[in-house]
Design a protein around this motif. Sequence first.
Motif, PDB file in Angstrom:
ATOM      1  N   ASP A 162      74.115 -83.220  54.603  1.00 31.26           N
ATOM      2  CA  ASP A 162      75.578 -83.108  54.543  1.00 31.26           C
ATOM      3  C   ASP A 162      76.020 -81.808  53.868  1.00 31.26           C
ATOM      4  O   ASP A 162      76.975 -81.156  54.302  1.00 31.26           O
ATOM      5  CB  ASP A 162      76.191 -84.303  53.780  1.00 31.26           C
ATOM      6  CG  ASP A 162      76.053 -85.604  54.558  1.00 31.26           C
ATOM      7  OD1 ASP A 162      75.760 -85.556  55.772  1.00 31.26           O
ATOM      8  OD2 ASP A 162      76.223 -86.677  53.946  1.00 31.26           O
ATOM      9  N   THR A 163      75.320 -81.427  52.803  1.00 28.43           N
ATOM     10  CA  THR A 163      75.710 -80.244  52.042  1.00 28.43           C
ATOM     11  C   THR A 163      75.440 -78.969  52.835  1.00 28.43           C
ATOM     12  O   THR A 163      76.251 -78.032  52.815  1.00 28.43           O
ATOM     13  CB  THR A 163      75.002 -80.218  50.669  1.00 28.43           C
ATOM     14  OG1 THR A 163      75.222 -81.475  50.017  1.00 28.43           O
ATOM     15  CG2 THR A 163      75.541 -79.125  49.773  1.00 28.43           C
ATOM     16  N   ILE A 164      74.320 -78.928  53.552  1.00 32.57           N
ATOM     17  CA  ILE A 164      74.035 -77.761  54.398  1.00 32.57           C
ATOM     18  C   ILE A 164      75.096 -77.668  55.501  1.00 32.57           C
ATOM     19  O   ILE A 164      75.588 -76.590  55.824  1.00 32.57           O
ATOM     20  CB  ILE A 164      72.596 -77.808  54.972  1.00 32.57           C
ATOM     21  CG1 ILE A 164      71.603 -77.523  53.847  1.00 32.57           C
ATOM     22  CG2 ILE A 164      72.424 -76.807  56.109  1.00 32.57           C
ATOM     23  CD1 ILE A 164      70.145 -77.623  54.229  1.00 32.57           C
ATOM     24  N   ASP A 165      75.481 -78.821  56.037  1.00 28.10           N
ATOM     25  CA  ASP A 165      76.543 -78.885  57.046  1.00 28.10           C
ATOM     26  C   ASP A 165      77.855 -78.323  56.486  1.00 28.10           C
ATOM     27  O   ASP A 165      78.529 -77.521  57.137  1.00 28.10           O
ATOM     28  CB  ASP A 165      76.719 -80.355  57.451  1.00 28.10           C
ATOM     29  CG  ASP A 165      77.201 -80.491  58.878  1.00 28.10           C
ATOM     30  OD1 ASP A 165      76.795 -79.665  59.717  1.00 28.10           O
ATOM     31  OD2 ASP A 165      77.973 -81.433  59.144  1.00 28.10           O
ATOM     32  N   LYS A 167      69.870 -87.321  52.753  1.00 28.09           N
ATOM     33  CA  LYS A 167      71.139 -87.376  53.477  1.00 28.09           C
ATOM     34  C   LYS A 167      72.132 -86.388  52.841  1.00 28.09           C
ATOM     35  O   LYS A 167      72.835 -85.662  53.528  1.00 28.09           O
ATOM     36  CB  LYS A 167      71.707 -88.795  53.447  1.00 28.09           C
ATOM     37  CG  LYS A 167      72.963 -88.920  54.306  1.00 28.09           C
ATOM     38  CD  LYS A 167      73.614 -90.268  54.184  1.00 28.09           C
ATOM     39  CE  LYS A 167      74.905 -90.394  54.943  1.00 28.09           C
ATOM     40  NZ  LYS A 167      75.732 -89.198  55.099  1.00 28.09           N
ATOM     41  N   GLU A 168      72.133 -86.354  51.516  1.00 29.84           N
ATOM     42  CA  GLU A 168      73.014 -85.441  50.790  1.00 29.84           C
ATOM     43  C   GLU A 168      72.675 -83.979  51.137  1.00 29.84           C
ATOM     44  O   GLU A 168      73.571 -83.153  51.305  1.00 29.84           O
ATOM     45  CB  GLU A 168      72.828 -85.670  49.280  1.00 29.84           C
ATOM     46  CG  GLU A 168      73.978 -85.216  48.437  1.00 29.84           C
ATOM     47  CD  GLU A 168      73.753 -85.524  46.966  1.00 29.84           C
ATOM     48  OE1 GLU A 168      74.000 -84.613  46.151  1.00 29.84           O
ATOM     49  OE2 GLU A 168      73.330 -86.652  46.620  1.00 29.84           O
ATOM     50  N   LEU A 169      71.389 -83.691  51.266  1.00 28.47           N
ATOM     51  CA  LEU A 169      70.943 -82.341  51.638  1.00 28.47           C
ATOM     52  C   LEU A 169      71.511 -81.955  53.003  1.00 28.47           C
ATOM     53  O   LEU A 169      72.091 -80.879  53.163  1.00 28.47           O
ATOM     54  CB  LEU A 169      69.405 -82.285  51.668  1.00 28.47           C
ATOM     55  CG  LEU A 169      68.786 -80.990  52.215  1.00 28.47           C
ATOM     56  CD1 LEU A 169      69.070 -79.822  51.276  1.00 28.47           C
ATOM     57  CD2 LEU A 169      67.289 -81.150  52.416  1.00 28.47           C
ATOM     58  N   THR A 201      64.527 -95.312  48.246  1.00 30.32           N
ATOM     59  CA  THR A 201      65.964 -95.286  48.574  1.00 30.32           C
ATOM     60  C   THR A 201      66.644 -94.073  47.935  1.00 30.32           C
ATOM     61  O   THR A 201      67.536 -93.472  48.532  1.00 30.32           O
ATOM     62  CB  THR A 201      66.694 -96.577  48.127  1.00 30.32           C
ATOM     63  OG1 THR A 201      66.370 -96.828  46.760  1.00 30.32           O
ATOM     64  CG2 THR A 201      66.304 -97.761  48.975  1.00 30.32           C
ATOM     65  N   ASN A 202      66.210 -93.689  46.711  1.00 30.14           N
ATOM     66  CA  ASN A 202      66.751 -92.478  46.077  1.00 30.14           C
ATOM     67  C   ASN A 202      66.429 -91.255  46.924  1.00 30.14           C
ATOM     68  O   ASN A 202      67.255 -90.355  47.077  1.00 30.14           O
ATOM     69  CB  ASN A 202      66.148 -92.272  44.682  1.00 30.14           C
ATOM     70  CG  ASN A 202      66.628 -93.300  43.687  1.00 30.14           C
ATOM     71  OD1 ASN A 202      67.306 -94.252  44.044  1.00 30.14           O
ATOM     72  ND2 ASN A 202      66.258 -93.117  42.432  1.00 30.14           N
ATOM     73  N   VAL A 203      65.203 -91.235  47.465  1.00 34.49           N
ATOM     74  CA  VAL A 203      64.762 -90.115  48.303  1.00 34.49           C
ATOM     75  C   VAL A 203      65.650 -90.034  49.546  1.00 34.49           C
ATOM     76  O   VAL A 203      66.147 -88.966  49.896  1.00 34.49           O
ATOM     77  CB  VAL A 203      63.273 -90.273  48.703  1.00 34.49           C
ATOM     78  CG1 VAL A 203      62.866 -89.210  49.708  1.00 34.49           C
ATOM     79  CG2 VAL A 203      62.385 -90.211  47.462  1.00 34.49           C
ATOM     80  N   ASP A 259      72.847 -76.835  43.298  1.00 35.71           N
ATOM     81  CA  ASP A 259      72.119 -76.861  42.031  1.00 35.71           C
ATOM     82  C   ASP A 259      71.616 -78.282  41.745  1.00 35.71           C
ATOM     83  O   ASP A 259      70.441 -78.487  41.421  1.00 35.71           O
ATOM     84  CB  ASP A 259      73.044 -76.360  40.915  1.00 35.71           C
ATOM     85  CG  ASP A 259      72.278 -76.026  39.651  1.00 35.71           C
ATOM     86  OD1 ASP A 259      71.171 -75.461  39.758  1.00 35.71           O
ATOM     87  OD2 ASP A 259      72.788 -76.336  38.556  1.00 35.71           O
ATOM     88  N   ASP A 260      72.521 -79.272  41.898  1.00 38.61           N
ATOM     89  CA  ASP A 260      72.142 -80.683  41.695  1.00 38.61           C
ATOM     90  C   ASP A 260      71.075 -81.106  42.695  1.00 38.61           C
ATOM     91  O   ASP A 260      70.115 -81.795  42.337  1.00 38.61           O
ATOM     92  CB  ASP A 260      73.365 -81.613  41.870  1.00 38.61           C
ATOM     93  CG  ASP A 260      74.376 -81.432  40.752  1.00 38.61           C
ATOM     94  OD1 ASP A 260      74.026 -80.840  39.711  1.00 38.61           O
ATOM     95  OD2 ASP A 260      75.531 -81.867  40.931  1.00 38.61           O
TER      96      ASP A 260
END
Length: 197
Positions: free
Chosen positions: A120-123, A116-118, A109-111, A90-91
Amino acid sequence: MIEVYINGNKTDVQLESEQTIGDVLRSFEITCEENEAAVIGIIVDGKQINAEDFDSEANKPLGENTKFEFSVITKTAIKESFENLSNCFDDLAKKMEKIPVEFQNGKATNVTTSIKELADTIDDLCHIAALASLFPETFTNTSINGMNFNDFFKEFSPVLLDYEQALQSNDTVLIGDLSEYEICPRLQAISEALKNI
């Protein structure tokens, strides 16, 4: 005296009629089933037991100080993980939607952090989904946008591939478009599906 550790914690165990390593493993498996848990790793006397050497190890008699270390996952822990991932997706959906604006405002840098978060989360989702398959009676009917997990990700994969290529060629317009119009709605769908597990 055998020693039993579950997820790193020493546990008191009373032997009944167990004579071999296999007897203990079978008893433990039954206990896990009764407690809606599944064994995901076994170490006996410091040796990792995998499918290939399970039978030969199982036939060995118990020693005086045989040490069992079990890694266990519970159905409840998987449900909690799915709930946490629901919030993460959701975030992430909100972050993906903002990527075009982040680029316009020079916040590359935010992008990078969001991308990277995307990944890791899919992983994490794939890992938890694999563990969920140990409880087919509970977790098989999960669908995302009316598709099962595999079909959803089969359809999502080409989008992620295009995304990866856009990142490699630093095509900020395409990255922004894919983030907002292709990835964001899919992340919202994943989040909704996980919420309903």
